[in-house]
Scaffold this motif. Structure first.
Motif, short mmCIF file in Angstrom:
data_model
loop_
_atom_site.label_atom_id
_atom_site.label_comp_id
_atom_site.label_asym_id
_atom_site.label_seq_id
_atom_site.Cartn_x
_atom_site.Cartn_y
_atom_site.Cartn_z
N LEU A 66 18.64 -5.68 -14.87
CA LEU A 66 18.55 -4.24 -15.15
C LEU A 66 18.54 -3.44 -13.84
O LEU A 66 19.24 -2.44 -13.70
N ALA A 67 17.73 -3.93 -12.89
CA ALA A 67 17.64 -3.24 -11.60
C ALA A 67 19.00 -3.25 -10.91
O ALA A 67 19.41 -2.25 -10.30
N MET A 68 19.71 -4.38 -11.05
CA MET A 68 21.03 -4.47 -10.41
C MET A 68 22.00 -3.47 -11.02
O MET A 68 22.75 -2.81 -10.31
N ILE A 69 21.96 -3.39 -12.35
CA ILE A 69 22.86 -2.43 -13.02
C ILE A 69 22.57 -1.03 -12.52
O ILE A 69 23.47 -0.28 -12.17
N LEU A 70 21.29 -0.71 -12.46
CA LEU A 70 20.92 0.64 -12.00
C LEU A 70 21.38 0.86 -10.56
O LEU A 70 21.97 1.88 -10.24
N LEU A 184 15.77 -8.53 -2.19
CA LEU A 184 14.37 -8.46 -1.77
C LEU A 184 13.51 -7.64 -2.73
O LEU A 184 12.48 -7.12 -2.35
N SER A 185 13.95 -7.49 -3.96
CA SER A 185 13.19 -6.64 -4.88
C SER A 185 12.41 -7.47 -5.89
O SER A 185 11.84 -6.92 -6.83
N GLY A 186 12.41 -8.78 -5.72
CA GLY A 186 11.73 -9.62 -6.71
C GLY A 186 12.60 -9.85 -7.93
O GLY A 186 12.14 -10.39 -8.93
N SER A 187 13.87 -9.43 -7.85
CA SER A 187 14.76 -9.60 -8.99
C SER A 187 15.19 -11.05 -9.14
O SER A 187 15.31 -11.56 -10.24
N ASN A 204 9.84 -2.68 0.05
CA ASN A 204 11.06 -2.23 -0.60
C ASN A 204 10.68 -1.44 -1.86
O ASN A 204 10.09 -2.00 -2.77
N PRO A 205 11.04 -0.17 -1.93
CA PRO A 205 10.61 0.62 -3.10
C PRO A 205 11.17 0.08 -4.42
O PRO A 205 10.56 0.26 -5.47
N LEU A 206 12.31 -0.59 -4.36
CA LEU A 206 12.91 -1.11 -5.59
C LEU A 206 12.03 -2.20 -6.22
O LEU A 206 12.01 -2.37 -7.44
N THR A 207 11.26 -2.93 -5.37
CA THR A 207 10.36 -3.96 -5.86
C THR A 207 9.44 -3.42 -6.95
O THR A 207 9.16 -4.08 -7.95
N TYR A 208 8.99 -2.17 -6.75
CA TYR A 208 8.00 -1.61 -7.67
C TYR A 208 8.63 -1.25 -9.01
O TYR A 208 7.99 -1.31 -10.05
N GLY A 209 9.91 -0.88 -8.97
CA GLY A 209 10.62 -0.63 -10.22
C GLY A 209 10.79 -1.93 -11.00
O GLY A 209 10.50 -1.99 -12.21
N VAL A 210 11.22 -2.96 -10.30
CA VAL A 210 11.42 -4.26 -10.96
C VAL A 210 10.09 -4.78 -11.51
O VAL A 210 10.02 -5.25 -12.66
N ALA A 211 9.03 -4.65 -10.71
CA ALA A 211 7.71 -5.13 -11.16
C ALA A 211 7.27 -4.36 -12.40
O ALA A 211 6.75 -4.95 -13.36
N ILE A 234 0.66 1.72 -9.56
CA ILE A 234 1.31 1.66 -8.24
C ILE A 234 2.83 1.68 -8.41
O ILE A 234 3.55 2.36 -7.67
N CYS A 235 3.32 0.94 -9.42
CA CYS A 235 4.76 0.89 -9.66
C CYS A 235 5.32 2.29 -9.93
O CYS A 235 6.34 2.69 -9.37
N TRP A 236 4.62 3.02 -10.80
CA TRP A 236 5.07 4.39 -11.12
C TRP A 236 5.01 5.29 -9.89
O TRP A 236 5.94 6.04 -9.62
#
Lengths: 263, 310
Positions: A66-70, A184-187, A204-211, A234-236
């Motif tokens: 999902l993160a990759m698509i975004l 590096l986003s935990g994806s 990496n801010p994207l990590t928090y979205g993925v988490a 924290i993610c939000w």
């Protein structure tokens, strides 16, 4: 630039019309639509199958996909700013009396909508194939988080693309910056407290979205541990902050005029 | 600035790094005028166009457009200005109507006003039946018309056009001028355009001839042509410099050499032809006599042949 606000045109229609244009252009390019749908599904299946040895199932790779698509859709959507500049459309936007921030927001919301459409389709696919066991509320929250991520990533794309005058340059940025950002986003790699990868991923801010997506999206027959991940608030917070900073920077950069405006 | 002034430019300069493109330029354009900036490529007219269109920032000097200062009231200027760029500005993947729709929304037009105005503009420019076709299916001439419709959509008080005739056949060019004259007559729109085509400039009320970022001349076409002394006589010969000197010695008049051609400006040119041919019968290959053209004006004011700078 000092402008008298009174003469400026209402921002709403400007934002809407530019966002709408992005969507219309997207759907008119059939190969773009197909590519955008096929690629993530392919990656998802390949990663899940190929990394099976790690005992990670399709469910583990779902939020990362999902993160990759975004990430990719959002950022590719903003490459169109380079085309707008090269094809001349941008110059007529730049001399219009609309506020600059409204132009930027229109472009970004258009790109983010394209990304969201694809991500929602993929989410529906996950629902059908994996069986999402999360509550409706959790899924809605996940969608909300995806929307904020989409805006953040589209703005990031805008920021990179604004000063470029060729799409070739964008591809270079893509491989040295955006792809590692996703890796590096935990994806792709599960969290491991001792690993430098995990430490690095926290910057990496994207990590928090993925988490956040991992917290919200639970699947049948597969439990993905979320204890070690950053907590939901924290993610939000980080994802919102990421979006806000990127939006403001995009607006600021669009107020500077580049030599690329000159065709 | 007087009330009937549409554009007042004072001491404007513009640099790209070290290179100076517009050099301390001052001039005034009256409301309701058709005004042409004429100059070869590199004369600075396109840079000036970009400044006037608010595309690039004003670096030095003052510009006032329709009573608004460019340094403090950019938005007010933008809403009254129609701009037609030389490079295409249409989205080729969208239809003609969609392009106009987005343009109208960027200028704050309501949907209703926009629908009416769109129809009106497309009819006026003869592209109404192509309204729903994608721009990439249109011919070059058709696209230029849509560009013009786009620039005029929000009823600007002042229309700026950069090299509008580029890529137009003579018929389409005549249509363009007919339309420009019509909006000037009917709506009192001031029209300012740049061109490198001498024959196009002759249709303007006034012409500013630009050369190396400066104003070489500014007047009506007739006055500019009259300012060149009489007729122009051009002589082709093997050794132009020697012939020019010989003419100067014999008749005590000025003869210049430009691109291998000896050139004289004299009243009663026809009498000079026989005089010259009798005096130098074996030196003259061809001799031509012409009424002064804008090219002669350009040569007269800058010392350069017009097309050699292309």
């Amino acid at each position: 630039m000092a402008n008298s606000l009174a003469a400026s045109v209402p921002a709403g229609p400007v934002v809407a019309t530019l966002a709408q244009r992005e969507l219309v252009r997207f759907f008119r390019q059939r190969n773009r639509v197909i590519g955008a749908l096929v690629q993530p599904i392919m990656f998802w299946l390949l990663f899940s199958a190929g990394l099976r040895g790690n005992d990670l199932g399709h469910a583990f790779f779902f939020p990362g996909t999902l993160a990759m698509i975004l990430l990719f859709t959002a950022i590719f959507a903003t490459i169109s700013i380079i085309e707008d500049r090269r094809e001349g459309f941008l110059q007529s936007v730049l001399v219009a009396p609309a506020p600059r921030w409204a132009m930027v927001l229109g472009k970004i919301l258009g790109g983010a909508s394209i990304a969201m459409l694809q991500a929602l389709l993929f989410l529906a696919l996950g629902w059908l194939t994996l069986g999402i066991t999360s509550s409706i509320l959790a899924v809605l929250m996940a969608i909300g988080l995806m929307a904020v991520m989409a805006i953040a990533l589209t703005s990031l794309g805008f920021l990179i693309a604004w000063r470029m005058n060729s799409t070739q340059g964008f591809h270079a940025i893509m491989s040295v910056f955006l792809l590692p950002m996703w890796l590096l986003s935990g994806s792709l790699f599960p969290d491991d407290a001792g690993s430098w990868l995990t430490v690095l991923s926290r910057f990496n801010p994207l990590t928090y979205g993925v988490a956040g997506l991992r917290h919200y999206l639970q699947f049948k027959d597969s439990i993905v541990a979320t204890d070690a991940l950053p907590s939901l608030p924290i993610c939000w917070l980080v994802t919102f902050g990421f979006a806000a900073v990127m939006l403001v920077l995009s607006w600021k950069i669009a107020e500077t005029r580049t030599t690329g405006d000159l065709l | 600035m007087p009330a009937d002034s549409a554009i007042a430019v004072s001491n404007v300069s513009h640099r790209y790094g070290e290179r100076i493109a517009v050099d301390d330029l001052s001039l005034e354009i009256k409301a309701g005028e058709i005004f042409v900036f004429l100059g070869p490529n590199g004369s600075g007219k396109t840079t000036l166009f970009r400044v006037l269109s608010t595309l690039i920032p004003l670096q030095a000097g003052e510009v006032s457009i329709l009573g608004h200062s460019m340094s403090t009231e950019t938005t007010a200027i933008r809403s009254k200005l129609g701009v037609v760029f030389q490079a295409p500005s249409l989205d080729a993947q969208l239809s003609v109507a969609e392009n106009l729709h987005h343009q109208g929304r960027l200028y704050g037009m309501s949907r209703q006003e926009l629908a009416e105005r769109k129809k009106q503009m497309l009819t006026a420019l003869g592209v109404a039946e192509r309204a729903n076709d994608r721009v990439d299916t249109l011919s070059g001439g058709m696209r230029r018309r849509v560009e013009l419709a786009k620039g005029m959509l929000h009823r600007p008080r002042l229309l700026l056009l950069d090299e509008p005739s580029t890529g137009l056949d003579p018929g389409a060019r005549a249509d363009l001028w007919k339309y420009l004259q019509q909006v000037r007559e009917k709506d009192g729109v001031t029209i300012v355009l740049t061109t490198h085509l001498l024959e196009e400039a002759e249709r303007a009320d006034r012409i500013a001839i630009m050369h190396q970022g400066k104003l070489a001349a500014l007047d009506t076409p007739v006055a500019l042509q009259a300012s060149v002394g009489g007729d122009s006589i051009n002589i082709r010969t093997e050794q132009p410099r020697q012939l020019a000197e010989a003419i100067h010695a014999k008749f005590d008049c000025e003869a210049t050499v430009l691109d291998g051609t000896v050139r004289l400006e004299q009243p009663d040119g026809h009498q000079w032809i026989s005089r010259l041919v009798e005096a130098f019968p074996d030196k003259i290959q061809t001799v031509t006599l012409g009424k002064p053209t804008l090219e002669d004006v350009f040569i007269d004011r800058t010392g350069h042949r017009y097309l050699s700078e292309e």
